[in-house]
Design an enzyme around this catalytic site. Structure first.
Site, PDB file in Angstrom:
ATOM      1  CB  CYS A 139      60.474  23.264 108.174  1.00 23.99           C
ATOM      2  SG  CYS A 139      58.856  23.543 108.959  1.00 23.99           S
ATOM      3  CG  ASP A 187      60.197  26.881 112.441  1.00 29.72           C
ATOM      4  OD1 ASP A 187      60.858  27.899 112.740  1.00 29.72           O
ATOM      5  OD2 ASP A 187      59.587  26.198 113.282  1.00 29.72           O
ATOM      6  CB  CYS A 205      59.347  20.423 113.309  1.00 23.82           C
ATOM      7  SG  CYS A 205      58.422  20.708 111.778  1.00 23.82           S
ATOM      8  CG  HIS A 256      63.049  22.547 112.039  1.00 21.92           C
ATOM      9  ND1 HIS A 256      62.500  23.176 113.132  1.00 21.92           N
ATOM     10  CD2 HIS A 256      62.054  22.461 111.126  1.00 21.92           C
ATOM     11  CE1 HIS A 256      61.238  23.468 112.883  1.00 21.92           C
ATOM     12  NE2 HIS A 256      60.936  23.047 111.673  1.00 21.92           N
ATOM     13  NE  ARG A 312      61.322  28.072 115.594  1.00 22.62           N
ATOM     14  CZ  ARG A 312      60.720  27.218 116.420  1.00 22.62           C
ATOM     15  NH1 ARG A 312      60.886  27.332 117.719  1.00 22.62           N
ATOM     16  NH2 ARG A 312      59.973  26.235 115.945  1.00 22.62           N
TER      17      ARG A 312
END
Ligand SMILES: [Zn+2]
Length: 205
Positions: A40, A42, A104, A101, A44
């Site tokens: 992703c 993302d 999400c 993850h 993090r």
């Protein structure tokens, strides 16, 4: 931007001196990563950090909700499919990992609706995972449903990978192995998708 440049200065000062030869060798010889990761976008979830991988080790494509669309060689722009084609057919990676993850936002948008200010692309993109949503709706409460949908999306991406003829062919003759994983942001734990369809936590050591 200042923060980015400060980071760059630290990179030049600390990492570059240590890794200079490695970068020069990669520049001369080209990259030969053995593994590709679909993860992703993302902020993090950084595959390089999670797998402690250095330059040249991982070929990574990141998008909203780590989705792989079905094989569709048409006139649309297929960024993820283009990266897959390069990783699999040109670089000939041996392992291809789809990593979902926890928490999400893309999956939350799939379950609860796309934010109104992000209506040009996200809704249609995330719609790839509608079959995963249908499976996840069988889960009981909201938290479970989110996790279940994240995991089902990894499985769906793996199913879609097999619709690419040059991936299916390499999986069949053993040149390529597909894997699924889920990273829990809060605990830092990685779980791997097993043959029975469940995800099991990888021991830390
Ligand atoms: Zn995400």
């Amino acid at each position: 931007m200042e923060r980015l440049l400060n980071g760059y200065h630290r990179f030049r000062k600390e990492q570059w001196s240590e890794r200079r030869r490695q970068f020069e060798s990669l520049a001369d010889l080209g990259q030969q990563p053995r593994a590709m990761v679909v993860s992703c976008a993302d902020s993090r979830v950084d595959p390089g950090m999670i797998f402690d991988a250095g330059p040249g080790e991982l070929f990574v494509v990141r998008n909203v909700a780590n989705l792989v669309p079905p094989y569709a060689p048409d006139s649309a722009y297929h960024g993820t499919s283009a990266a897959l084609e390069f990783g699999v057919r040109v670089l000939q990676v041996r392992h291809l990992l789809v990593m979902g993850h926890g928490l999400c936002g893309g999956i939350r948008a799939l379950l609860e609706g796309t934010p109104p200010e992000a209506s040009d692309y996200i809704g249609r993109w995330i719609g790839i995972a509608e079959p995963a949503k249908a499976r996840a709706l069988a889960c009981d409460d909201g938290t479970e449903r989110q996790l279940c949908c994240e995991q089902e999306t990894v499985k769906l991406s793996l199913e879609n990978l097999r619709t690419f003829p040059w991936i299916a062919e390499r999986v069949a003759d053993g040149r390529l192995q597909l894997h699924g994983a889920h990273f829990d942001i809060r605990s830092g734990q990685l779980s791997l998708l097993r043959d029975d369809g469940g995800f099991r936590v990888v021991p830390a050591e």
